[in-house]
Design a protein around this motif. Structure first.
Motif, mmCIF file in Angstrom:
data_model
loop_
_atom_site.group_PDB
_atom_site.id
_atom_site.type_symbol
_atom_site.label_atom_id
_atom_site.label_comp_id
_atom_site.label_asym_id
_atom_site.label_seq_id
_atom_site.Cartn_x
_atom_site.Cartn_y
_atom_site.Cartn_z
ATOM 1 N N LEU A 168 69.939 5.930 36.533
ATOM 2 C CA LEU A 168 69.743 6.780 35.355
ATOM 3 C C LEU A 168 69.716 5.934 34.079
ATOM 4 O O LEU A 168 68.879 6.151 33.197
ATOM 5 C CB LEU A 168 70.858 7.823 35.282
ATOM 6 N N MET A 169 70.602 4.964 33.991
ATOM 7 C CA MET A 169 70.621 4.063 32.836
ATOM 8 C C MET A 169 69.310 3.284 32.730
ATOM 9 O O MET A 169 68.777 3.091 31.641
ATOM 10 C CB MET A 169 71.808 3.098 32.945
ATOM 11 N N HIS A 204 66.571 5.432 31.263
ATOM 12 C CA HIS A 204 66.709 5.568 29.813
ATOM 13 C C HIS A 204 66.258 4.299 29.099
ATOM 14 O O HIS A 204 65.599 4.360 28.056
ATOM 15 C CB HIS A 204 68.153 5.903 29.450
ATOM 16 N N GLN A 205 66.591 3.149 29.678
ATOM 17 C CA GLN A 205 66.168 1.874 29.089
ATOM 18 C C GLN A 205 64.652 1.731 29.103
ATOM 19 O O GLN A 205 64.061 1.135 28.205
ATOM 20 C CB GLN A 205 66.819 0.702 29.836
ATOM 21 N N LYS A 221 62.641 4.042 28.634
ATOM 22 C CA LYS A 221 62.106 5.042 27.696
ATOM 23 C C LYS A 221 61.417 6.217 28.380
ATOM 24 O O LYS A 221 60.434 6.764 27.868
ATOM 25 C CB LYS A 221 61.112 4.390 26.716
ATOM 26 N N TYR A 222 61.895 6.619 29.572
ATOM 27 C CA TYR A 222 61.355 7.812 30.208
ATOM 28 C C TYR A 222 61.785 9.044 29.408
ATOM 29 O O TYR A 222 62.894 9.091 28.864
ATOM 30 C CB TYR A 222 61.848 7.935 31.651
ATOM 31 N N SER A 223 60.930 10.045 29.371
ATOM 32 C CA SER A 223 61.266 11.277 28.658
ATOM 33 C C SER A 223 62.355 12.029 29.411
ATOM 34 O O SER A 223 62.595 11.800 30.597
ATOM 35 C CB SER A 223 60.032 12.174 28.528
ATOM 36 N N ARG A 224 62.987 12.958 28.692
ATOM 37 C CA ARG A 224 64.037 13.763 29.327
ATOM 38 C C ARG A 224 63.476 14.551 30.515
ATOM 39 O O ARG A 224 64.121 14.678 31.548
ATOM 40 C CB ARG A 224 64.650 14.726 28.308
ATOM 41 N N VAL A 252 63.030 12.199 33.519
ATOM 42 C CA VAL A 252 64.338 11.854 34.094
ATOM 43 C C VAL A 252 64.885 13.027 34.893
ATOM 44 O O VAL A 252 65.375 12.875 36.013
ATOM 45 C CB VAL A 252 65.325 11.446 32.985
ATOM 46 N N PRO A 305 69.651 15.558 31.896
ATOM 47 C CA PRO A 305 69.668 15.419 30.430
ATOM 48 C C PRO A 305 69.343 16.744 29.773
ATOM 49 O O PRO A 305 68.603 17.551 30.330
ATOM 50 C CB PRO A 305 68.583 14.374 30.152
#
Length: 296
Positions: free
Chosen positions: A58-59, A62-63, A65-68, A71, A102
């Motif tokens: 998951l981290m 986010h690194q 830059k995937y959209s919510r 994710v 998220p």
């Protein structure tokens, strides 16, 4: 090991869940991305995967830059995958159950106002076979709110022009009947009688909407057609087929339709999916109020 488990899961999605090929492709893509992450982490057996790996994945998303929304979809895909493995007693725990979705961005669906729809209808007037087809598609998408995949799968026998109803084959092979009005009926009748015969190039073709090569029209073909129509108008917004589905639902609710009826017409399994459009109509009311009330 990874490949075998994935193939068994795919077969489960096909045979037991009756998911479409596009939905299954999304599952495969999400699972493959997680497998690649595990290999980079030195994990080569599913039994070794735990909640730490899930949170690290998951981290990483986010690194990157995937959209919510992306994710959240990956979490859902992997949670379903590991639930299946648990059911088959090939996994003791579900590592994705420890990961939270998220918070949604809360973006409202885009839709056309009635005067904007009128512009679209005006520019698709014409008597050539493709003009008749394009108008029939536009009228039908707006009249029924069906998905573009449902539109491309319509066959002649699914139509009842006398009753003004259409048999729709939706997600998960679910079928539903949806009504349509005189504008759509007349446009489809005109196309079927005068436009479609000139496009069909082989016997036995039962698909309703045909491209210029005489083959069934694809979702990409509909998107291309709508973009061309949009470019002929003075409108500046972009268009995609789902906007017509959003427009259908929003206009119904704005004109007093009840939520349950709209849910049934859209083919939503859950009312929560349809309730999104109530926020759209409330936003429409708020903007109207602010624009016209003297003490807004």
């Amino acid at each position: 090991m990874f490949h075998e488990a994935k193939q068994q899961f795919v077969q489960y999605l096909q045979t037991e869940k009756n998911y479409s090929s596009l939905t299954i492709e999304h599952y495969i893509h999400d699972i493959d991305k997680f497998f690649l992450f595990l290999l980079k982490e030195g994990v080569d057996a599913l039994e070794e995967v735990d909640e730490i790996h899930a949170k690290l994945f998951l981290m990483q998303l986010h690194q990157d830059k995937y959209s919510r929304a992306s994710v959240s979809r990956k979490i859902s895909s992997l949670r379903s995958f590991f639930s299946y493995l648990q059911r088959e007693e090939k996994q003791r725990t579900n590592p994705m159950s420890y990961v939270l979705h998220p918070k949604k961005e809360g973006r409202l669906p885009h839709f056309f106002y009635e005067n904007e729809m009128e512009q679209l209808f005006l520019v698709c007037d014409g008597e050539k076979p493709l003009d008749l087809r394009n108008k029939a598609i536009l009228e039908l998408l707006y009249a029924t709110g069906i998905r573009v995949s449902e539109c491309t799968s319509i066959h002649l026998q699914d139509l009842d022009l006398t009753m003004g109803t259409l048999l729709v084959k939706g997600k998960g092979r679910k079928e539903r009947y949806v009504p349509f009005g005189d504008f759509a009926r007349n446009a489809i009748k005109h196309y079927v009688e005068e436009g479609r015969p000139e496009l069909v190039k082989r016997d036995g073709m039962t698909s309703l909407f045909i491209n210029h090569r005489g083959e069934p029209l694809t979702a990409r073909g509909i998107r291309y057609m709508l973009t061309n129509l949009m470019n002929k108008t003075t409108l500046t917004a972009s268009i995609h087929p789902h906007m017509l589905r959003h427009t259908f639902a929003t206009h119904l609710l704005n004109n007093g339709a009840d939520l349950r009826t709209v849910q049934e017409l859209l083919g939503h399994s859950h009312l929560s999916s349809t309730q999104l459009y109530t926020h759209v109509t409330k936003e429409h009311l708020r903007k109207t109020y602010n624009s016209f009330h003297p003490r807004a």
